[in-house]
Design an enzyme around this catalytic site. Structure first.
Site, PDB file in Angstrom:
ATOM      1  N   ASN A  15     -11.642  38.532 141.570  1.00 23.25           N
ATOM      2  CA  ASN A  15     -11.220  37.119 141.633  1.00 23.25           C
ATOM      3  C   ASN A  15      -9.845  36.972 142.287  1.00 23.25           C
ATOM      4  O   ASN A  15      -8.911  36.420 141.713  1.00 23.25           O
ATOM      5  CB  ASN A  15     -11.263  36.462 140.248  1.00 23.25           C
ATOM      6  CG  ASN A  15     -10.375  37.143 139.227  1.00 23.25           C
ATOM      7  OD1 ASN A  15      -9.960  38.290 139.417  1.00 23.25           O
ATOM      8  ND2 ASN A  15     -10.069  36.447 138.156  1.00 23.25           N
ATOM      9  N   ASP A  56      -8.194  44.531 130.596  1.00 21.71           N
ATOM     10  CA  ASP A  56      -8.239  43.188 131.188  1.00 21.71           C
ATOM     11  C   ASP A  56      -6.820  42.737 131.577  1.00 21.71           C
ATOM     12  O   ASP A  56      -6.460  41.573 131.393  1.00 21.71           O
ATOM     13  CB  ASP A  56      -8.907  42.175 130.247  1.00 21.71           C
ATOM     14  CG  ASP A  56      -9.282  40.881 130.966  1.00 21.71           C
ATOM     15  OD1 ASP A  56      -9.168  40.816 132.207  1.00 21.71           O
ATOM     16  OD2 ASP A  56      -9.682  39.919 130.271  1.00 21.71           O
TER      17      ASP A  56
HETATM   18 ZN   LIG Z   1     -10.881  40.005 133.554  1.00 21.41          ZN
END
Ligand SMILES: [Zn+2]
Length: 428
Positions: free
Chosen positions: A97, A309
């Protein structure tokens, strides 16, 4: 080129204890592992004294946001790699992303080229499932694989359309590639940032219900069963998701899953209030019941691996207040000390369990040759001072960002040196 790491403590799985070892590295590979009682000839070699320190296979983090290209004010491939190295990670996989989204072979190659030039940690790029992560049109999986993408994911958003996800899985299966899913049903989460529970009720907030995640997990394991693809669930945060993954594994569906340190350690009860956006992440911090469930899921093997993350955002962006600030916290530089302190020091896990979930298991799940200390394997090695206790100081992070809820937390088990392919890429 030769390197000796002397007198380190290496975890031995069969004796479930630490044993003193000398490790020799030649030309980027592990050449010998011998008992620390043996005398070795280090003439002409570089020597690292690891006396009293843990020597582990390099940690592997399969879920990191490097923000490059496009958002390099938050992080870039170099700073993210330095941050990873400081956290003891030798391999990281980065999410697509970015801007542009990693949906072309060109962007995949840009990431690989820039990280190879940097010669820090190994960076494995994911490519997106759909063009621009918009959920409308599949990307060209074959050319993305050819360029070096290691799997497909629209992380950051869920693929809303079931037929789109099924088509993606069918195509990925034909290419022997995994589909990695951010599980979130948009129709259930509009305009919310906290989980549905005590905290959201107390503050009069609209909450994100657990079903928003679990509905996608349930849908996707059925699609994985139908297509036979390797399906991997991102950042599991709810009891319901754990239950569905456990059932899917029991019936032989090829599903794997990951969990983040913050979902193992924090619940919504820990959020101090509404004025610190460093507690805003996606998935949100859930209830203590969910924390207990994901912990149990990790411990019984339902959840395979631990990831950070790592989601860097600038201080300005996080200062906008909880409603406007972006979701996410950084994680690379605190992951190991957090987990070591909370689960190994307390006696809940063995050191071997933690190391396995951060090295061998990610290597198994994503079929990497790294992840273990064995003669002939790449010399990706992390040295950790497990006795060293210090407080988390976000101002010392090598990441460009310092958005963490763990500032000031006293933790033990800080990495002191990180070696990739036999090269020391970071040292304290
Ligand atoms: Zn992520």
């Amino acid at each position: 080129m030769s390197l000796w790491i002397l007198n380190g403590k290496v975890w031995n799985e069969s004796s479930a204890s630490l044993e003193g070892k000398h490790i020799q590295v030649v030309d980027g590979k592990i050449a010998a592992i011998v008992d620390a009682s043996e005398t070795v000839n280090t003439e002409g070699a570089e020597v690292v004294d690891a006396q009293g320190k843990l020597v582990s296979p390099g940690f592997i983090d399969m879920h990191v946001h490097l923000r490059d290209p496009g958002f390099t004010h938050k992080e870039d491939i170099i700073t993210g790699s330095r941050s990873a190295a400081k956290g003891g990670f030798t391999t990281i996989a980065c999410m697509p992303n970015t801007r542009p989204v990693t949906d072309t072979a060109e962007t995949v190659r840009y990431i690989i080229d820039k990280s190879e030039e940097a010669q820090l940690v190994k960076v494995l790029p994911y490519a997106s499932i759909t063009k621009n992560e918009l959920g409308r049109e599949l990307t060209d999986f074959a050319s993305l694989k050819e360029a070096g993408a290691i799997g497909f994911t629209d992380d950051g958003v869920g693929v809303q359309n079931a037929q789109m996800m099924k088509d993606a899985m069918t195509l990925a299966k034909s290419l022997d590639m995994p589909v990695i899913a951010h599980c979130e049903d948009d129709s259930l989460v509009v305009g919310a940032w906290a989980s549905e529970g005590e905290f959201s009720r107390k503050h009069g907030l609209k909450g994100i219900p657990n079903e928003s995640e679990a509905i996608h997990v349930g849908r996707d394991v059925l699609l994985a069963e139908a297509t036979g693809v390797h399906y991997h669930v991102c950042h599991v945060s709810t009891e319901q998701s754990v239950r569905l993954i456990r059932l899917a594994k029991q019936v032989g569906i090829k599903v794997t899953a990951e969990v983040c340190p913050h979902h193992l350690i924090l619940s919504d009860e820990n959020i101090p209030g509404l004025d610190d956006a460093n507690w805003k992440m996606n998935p949100p911090l859930r209830t203590p019941r969910d924390v207990a469930a994901v912990l149990e899921g990790l411990e019984d093997g339902t959840i395979d691996i631990i990831v950070t993350d790592h989601a860097p955002h600038s201080a300005e962006e996080k200062a906008k207040g909880v409603d406007l600030a972006p979701f996410g916290i950084v994680g690379l530089e605190t992951a190991f000390p957090l987990l070591y302190t909370h689960f190994v020091e307390t006696g809940r896990w063995t050191l071997g369990f933690l190391l396995k979930r951060m090295t061998q298991d990610p290597a198994r799940v994503f079929r990497l040759e790294e992840g273990s200390l064995e003669v002939g394997k790449p010399a990706d090695i992390t040295i950790v001072d497990i006795e060293n206790e210090q407080a988390v100081d976000p101002s010392t992070f090598l990441s460009k960002s310092n958005n963490t809820p763990f500032g000031g937390w006293k933790l033990k088990g800080w990495p002191v040196a990180t070696i990739v392919n036999g090269n020391i890429v970071w040292t304290e």
